[in-house]
Design a protein around this motif. Structure first.
Motif, PDB file in Angstrom:
ATOM      1  N   GLN A  87       0.833  -1.212   0.000  1.00 20.07           N
ATOM      2  CA  GLN A  87       0.000   0.000   0.000  1.00 20.07           C
ATOM      3  C   GLN A  87       0.861   1.253   0.000  1.00 20.07           C
ATOM      4  O   GLN A  87       0.576   2.211  -0.727  1.00 20.07           O
ATOM      5  CB  GLN A  87      -0.927  -0.007   1.219  1.00 20.07           C
ATOM      6  CG  GLN A  87      -2.017  -1.072   1.165  1.00 20.07           C
ATOM      7  CD  GLN A  87      -2.752  -1.242   2.474  1.00 20.07           C
ATOM      8  OE1 GLN A  87      -2.236  -0.904   3.543  1.00 20.07           O
ATOM      9  NE2 GLN A  87      -3.950  -1.808   2.419  1.00 20.07           N
ATOM     10  N   ALA A  88       1.924   1.253   0.792  1.00 18.77           N
ATOM     11  CA  ALA A  88       2.804   2.420   0.882  1.00 18.77           C
ATOM     12  C   ALA A  88       3.465   2.719  -0.463  1.00 18.77           C
ATOM     13  O   ALA A  88       3.688   3.883  -0.814  1.00 18.77           O
ATOM     14  CB  ALA A  88       3.866   2.194   1.950  1.00 18.77           C
ATOM     15  N   LEU A  89       3.751   1.670  -1.234  1.00 24.67           N
ATOM     16  CA  LEU A  89       4.397   1.841  -2.540  1.00 24.67           C
ATOM     17  C   LEU A  89       3.375   1.939  -3.685  1.00 24.67           C
ATOM     18  O   LEU A  89       3.756   1.997  -4.844  1.00 24.67           O
ATOM     19  CB  LEU A  89       5.363   0.691  -2.809  1.00 24.67           C
ATOM     20  CG  LEU A  89       6.800   0.910  -2.312  1.00 24.67           C
ATOM     21  CD1 LEU A  89       6.844   1.133  -0.812  1.00 24.67           C
ATOM     22  CD2 LEU A  89       7.696  -0.246  -2.701  1.00 24.67           C
ATOM     23  N   LYS A  90       2.070   1.929  -3.308  1.00 30.61           N
ATOM     24  CA  LYS A  90       0.986   2.017  -4.296  1.00 30.61           C
ATOM     25  C   LYS A  90       1.067   0.886  -5.328  1.00 30.61           C
ATOM     26  O   LYS A  90       0.850   1.083  -6.526  1.00 30.61           O
ATOM     27  CB  LYS A  90       0.978   3.386  -4.985  1.00 30.61           C
ATOM     28  CG  LYS A  90       0.678   4.531  -4.016  1.00 30.61           C
ATOM     29  CD  LYS A  90       0.616   5.872  -4.716  1.00 30.61           C
ATOM     30  CE  LYS A  90       0.023   6.954  -3.828  1.00 30.61           C
ATOM     31  NZ  LYS A  90       0.667   7.086  -2.503  1.00 30.61           N
ATOM     32  N   LEU A  91       1.361  -0.303  -4.845  1.00 23.88           N
ATOM     33  CA  LEU A  91       1.383  -1.497  -5.689  1.00 23.88           C
ATOM     34  C   LEU A  91       0.055  -2.227  -5.498  1.00 23.88           C
ATOM     35  O   LEU A  91      -0.164  -2.874  -4.475  1.00 23.88           O
ATOM     36  CB  LEU A  91       2.561  -2.403  -5.302  1.00 23.88           C
ATOM     37  CG  LEU A  91       3.953  -1.783  -5.449  1.00 23.88           C
ATOM     38  CD1 LEU A  91       5.016  -2.718  -4.873  1.00 23.88           C
ATOM     39  CD2 LEU A  91       4.260  -1.464  -6.909  1.00 23.88           C
ATOM     40  N   GLU A  92      -0.819  -2.082  -6.460  1.00 22.12           N
ATOM     41  CA  GLU A  92      -2.177  -2.618  -6.310  1.00 22.12           C
ATOM     42  C   GLU A  92      -2.210  -4.135  -6.369  1.00 22.12           C
ATOM     43  O   GLU A  92      -2.900  -4.791  -5.592  1.00 22.12           O
ATOM     44  CB  GLU A  92      -3.084  -2.033  -7.405  1.00 22.12           C
ATOM     45  CG  GLU A  92      -3.318  -0.532  -7.282  1.00 22.12           C
ATOM     46  CD  GLU A  92      -4.020  -0.168  -5.985  1.00 22.12           C
ATOM     47  OE1 GLU A  92      -4.887  -0.939  -5.548  1.00 22.12           O
ATOM     48  OE2 GLU A  92      -3.687   0.885  -5.405  1.00 22.12           O
ATOM     49  N   LYS A  93      -1.479  -4.714  -7.322  1.00 24.95           N
ATOM     50  CA  LYS A  93      -1.497  -6.169  -7.516  1.00 24.95           C
ATOM     51  C   LYS A  93      -0.116  -6.607  -7.962  1.00 24.95           C
ATOM     52  O   LYS A  93       0.464  -6.012  -8.876  1.00 24.95           O
ATOM     53  CB  LYS A  93      -2.551  -6.552  -8.552  1.00 24.95           C
ATOM     54  CG  LYS A  93      -2.975  -8.014  -8.503  1.00 24.95           C
ATOM     55  CD  LYS A  93      -4.297  -8.218  -9.214  1.00 24.95           C
ATOM     56  CE  LYS A  93      -4.850  -9.612  -8.919  1.00 24.95           C
ATOM     57  NZ  LYS A  93      -6.177  -9.812  -9.495  1.00 24.95           N
ATOM     58  N   VAL A  94       0.410  -7.653  -7.326  1.00 27.97           N
ATOM     59  CA  VAL A  94       1.792  -8.049  -7.585  1.00 27.97           C
ATOM     60  C   VAL A  94       1.883  -9.573  -7.726  1.00 27.97           C
ATOM     61  O   VAL A  94       0.978 -10.314  -7.341  1.00 27.97           O
ATOM     62  CB  VAL A  94       2.717  -7.610  -6.427  1.00 27.97           C
ATOM     63  CG1 VAL A  94       2.682  -6.103  -6.232  1.00 27.97           C
ATOM     64  CG2 VAL A  94       2.367  -8.331  -5.125  1.00 27.97           C
ATOM     65  N   TYR A  95       2.998 -10.001  -8.285  1.00 23.73           N
ATOM     66  CA  TYR A  95       3.420 -11.396  -8.163  1.00 23.73           C
ATOM     67  C   TYR A  95       4.275 -11.502  -6.912  1.00 23.73           C
ATOM     68  O   TYR A  95       5.101 -10.628  -6.640  1.00 23.73           O
ATOM     69  CB  TYR A  95       4.236 -11.830  -9.384  1.00 23.73           C
ATOM     70  CG  TYR A  95       3.422 -12.040 -10.631  1.00 23.73           C
ATOM     71  CD1 TYR A  95       2.831 -13.276 -10.893  1.00 23.73           C
ATOM     72  CD2 TYR A  95       3.253 -11.012 -11.552  1.00 23.73           C
ATOM     73  CE1 TYR A  95       2.085 -13.475 -12.043  1.00 23.73           C
ATOM     74  CE2 TYR A  95       2.503 -11.204 -12.703  1.00 23.73           C
ATOM     75  CZ  TYR A  95       1.918 -12.443 -12.942  1.00 23.73           C
ATOM     76  OH  TYR A  95       1.181 -12.636 -14.081  1.00 23.73           O
ATOM     77  N   LEU A  96       4.097 -12.574  -6.158  1.00 26.37           N
ATOM     78  CA  LEU A  96       4.915 -12.833  -4.984  1.00 26.37           C
ATOM     79  C   LEU A  96       5.799 -14.046  -5.233  1.00 26.37           C
ATOM     80  O   LEU A  96       5.320 -15.091  -5.699  1.00 26.37           O
ATOM     81  CB  LEU A  96       4.050 -13.092  -3.753  1.00 26.37           C
ATOM     82  CG  LEU A  96       3.211 -11.923  -3.215  1.00 26.37           C
ATOM     83  CD1 LEU A  96       2.388 -12.375  -2.006  1.00 26.37           C
ATOM     84  CD2 LEU A  96       4.102 -10.743  -2.829  1.00 26.37           C
ATOM     85  N   VAL A  97       7.073 -13.892  -4.942  1.00 26.21           N
ATOM     86  CA  VAL A  97       8.035 -14.989  -5.034  1.00 26.21           C
ATOM     87  C   VAL A  97       8.615 -15.179  -3.639  1.00 26.21           C
ATOM     88  O   VAL A  97       9.190 -14.249  -3.068  1.00 26.21           O
ATOM     89  CB  VAL A  97       9.164 -14.656  -6.030  1.00 26.21           C
ATOM     90  CG1 VAL A  97      10.170 -15.808  -6.087  1.00 26.21           C
ATOM     91  CG2 VAL A  97       8.604 -14.356  -7.414  1.00 26.21           C
ATOM     92  N   GLY A  98       8.463 -16.360  -3.064  1.00 26.49           N
ATOM     93  CA  GLY A  98       8.932 -16.580  -1.710  1.00 26.49           C
ATOM     94  C   GLY A  98       9.762 -17.835  -1.583  1.00 26.49           C
ATOM     95  O   GLY A  98       9.499 -18.845  -2.250  1.00 26.49           O
ATOM     96  N   HIS A  99      10.764 -17.776  -0.718  1.00 29.23           N
ATOM     97  CA  HIS A  99      11.617 -18.928  -0.436  1.00 29.23           C
ATOM     98  C   HIS A  99      11.417 -19.356   1.009  1.00 29.23           C
ATOM     99  O   HIS A  99      11.467 -18.516   1.914  1.00 29.23           O
ATOM    100  CB  HIS A  99      13.087 -18.552  -0.676  1.00 29.23           C
ATOM    101  CG  HIS A  99      14.062 -19.609  -0.258  1.00 29.23           C
ATOM    102  ND1 HIS A  99      15.238 -19.320   0.396  1.00 29.23           N
ATOM    103  CD2 HIS A  99      14.033 -20.963  -0.382  1.00 29.23           C
ATOM    104  CE1 HIS A  99      15.894 -20.448   0.641  1.00 29.23           C
ATOM    105  NE2 HIS A  99      15.179 -21.456   0.182  1.00 29.23           N
ATOM    106  N   SER A 100      11.135 -20.642   1.234  1.00 30.40           N
ATOM    107  CA  SER A 100      11.081 -21.188   2.582  1.00 30.40           C
ATOM    108  C   SER A 100      10.027 -20.451   3.423  1.00 30.40           C
ATOM    109  O   SER A 100       8.834 -20.468   3.092  1.00 30.40           O
ATOM    110  CB  SER A 100      12.492 -21.099   3.195  1.00 30.40           C
ATOM    111  OG  SER A 100      12.538 -21.406   4.539  1.00 30.40           O
ATOM    112  N   LEU A 101      10.429 -19.781   4.483  1.00 27.07           N
ATOM    113  CA  LEU A 101       9.502 -18.988   5.294  1.00 27.07           C
ATOM    114  C   LEU A 101       8.808 -17.927   4.445  1.00 27.07           C
ATOM    115  O   LEU A 101       7.605 -17.668   4.615  1.00 27.07           O
ATOM    116  CB  LEU A 101      10.275 -18.329   6.441  1.00 27.07           C
ATOM    117  CG  LEU A 101       9.507 -17.330   7.309  1.00 27.07           C
ATOM    118  CD1 LEU A 101       8.422 -18.030   8.114  1.00 27.07           C
ATOM    119  CD2 LEU A 101      10.464 -16.580   8.237  1.00 27.07           C
ATOM    120  N   GLY A 102       9.549 -17.310   3.520  1.00 23.02           N
ATOM    121  CA  GLY A 102       8.953 -16.304   2.628  1.00 23.02           C
ATOM    122  C   GLY A 102       7.848 -16.866   1.772  1.00 23.02           C
ATOM    123  O   GLY A 102       6.867 -16.178   1.458  1.00 23.02           O
TER     124      GLY A 102
END
Length: 272
Positions: A87-102
Motif C-alpha cells: 500500500q505504501a508503494l501504491k502497488l495494487e497487484k503483484v506477483y509474490l516470489v517466496g523462499h522457505s519462510l517467505g
C-alpha cells in the motif's frame, strides 16, 4: 548489456521500519526471503529478470536491515506488514516470489488478500504439516532453551565424544544452535511459539482456496522433508505446477540463481 542499478530504501510502517532492495521496470514482483537469510539472497535472481520486471525484495520485519521490534511475531503479522508495504508503494497487484519462510508468508498473503496477488512462485516452501513436524519443533526448542553451560561443556569434551562416536551429532547440534541464536525472529516464528499457534497458521487445509497460478520450485537434493512439503503444495493447490531442479539443495535462490530466474521469467511471461 548494462547492469541495472539497485536502489535501497526504508519506510516506516505501523510495526516498524522496513528496508528493501529494488531494481528494474515493468510488472511488479515482490521477493520474500527465507528463514535464515535476508533479501540479499534474491539479488542475483532479480538482476537477471529486472529488464522486464520491477523487482522489490524487503527484509521482513525482524530480519536484515529492517527494524527488530519487541513484539510477538506471527505469520499473520508478517502478511499484514507486507500488505502495508504494498500500500505504501501504491502497488495494487503483484506477483509474490517466496523462499522457505517467505513462501509460507506469500501463500498466506494470497489467501488473506487475494485481490493483491496475481500469481505465486514458491521455492522450497514452509508452512504445511508433515510427519514428524512436532517432534522437530520439540528438538529445536531444546536446542534453544538448553543452558549455555551444557553446550560449552560439549565443545570442551569433543575429543571424548569422538571416542564414543557422538562427534557428528554434537557438532550438528552446536551448529544448529548457533544458527537459531543468530536468527531470533525466524527462531521465534518457527520454534519458540506454542505449537497450537503455529499449527493454526499451517496451510494444508486452505490451499484449495488459492485460485491463481502457482509455480513450486524444489531442489532435488534438498532434505526429504522439504521435498514432501513442496509435493503437498503442488498436490493441494488447484493451479499449481511443481518443477524440480535436480541438482539443487536448500539454497536455490543463491546456488541456482540463473535456473530460478529462468523459471520465474517463464512463469511471469505466461501471465502477461
Amino acid at each position: 548489456m548494462d547492469t541495472m542499478l539497485f536502489r535501497n530504501s526504508r519506510r516506516k510502517l505501523s510495526q516498524g521500519l522496513l528496508f528493501w532492495r529494488e531494481v528494474g521496470n515493468g510488472t511488479p514482483v515482490v521477493f520474500l526471503h527465507g528463514a535464515w537469510c535476508d533479501s540479499s539472497e534474491w539479488v542475483s535472481t532479480m538482476e537477471l529478470i529486472s529488464r522486464n520486471f520491477h523487482c522489490f525484495a524487503p527484509d521482513l520485519l525482524g530480519f536484515g536491515e529492517s527494524e527488530y521490534p519487541d513484539i510477538h511475531h506471527a505469520i499473520d503479522l508478517q502478511v499484514d506488514c507486507l500488505v502495508e508495504f504494498l500500500q505504501a508503494l501504491k502497488l495494487e497487484k503483484v506477483y509474490l516470489v517466496g523462499h522457505s519462510l517467505g513462501a509460507w508468508i506469500a501463500a498466506s498473503c494470497a489467501l488473506k488478500y487475494p485481490e493483491r496477488v496475481q500469481g505465486l512462485v514458491l521455492v522450497s516452501p514452509e508452512g504445511v504439516e508433515i510427519d514428524g513436524q512436532q517432534k522437530r519443533w520439540q528438538t529445536m526448542r531444546r536446542l534453544i532453551k538448553g543452558p549455555s553451560l551444557i553446550f560449552r561443556f560439549l565443545q570442551v569434551f569433543r575429543p571424548l565424544a569422538k571416542m564414543f562416536g557422538w562427534e557428528t551429532k554434537i557438532e550438528e547440534d552446536l551448529q544448529q544452535r548457533r544458527i537459531l541464536l543468530e536468527n531470533p525472529t525466524a527462531t521465534q516464528l518457527l520454534y519458540q511459539r506454542q505449537y497450537p499457534e503455529i499449527e493454526a497458521e499451517l496451510l494444508q487445509e486452505k490451499l484449495d482456496l488459492i485460485q491463481i497460478p502457482v509455480l513450486v520450485l524444489q531442489g532435488g537434493k534438498d532434505t526429504p522433508d522439504a521435498l514432501t512439503r513442496s509435493k503437498i503444495y503442488a498436490r493441494l493447490t488447484p493451479q499449481a505446477e511443481l518443477k524440480m531442479i535436480a541438482h539443487g539443495e536448500d539454497d536455490l535462490p543463491q546456488s541456482c540463481a540463473s535456473i530460478v530466474a529462468e523459471e520465474i521469467r517463464g512463469f511471469l511471461n505466461k501471465g502477461q
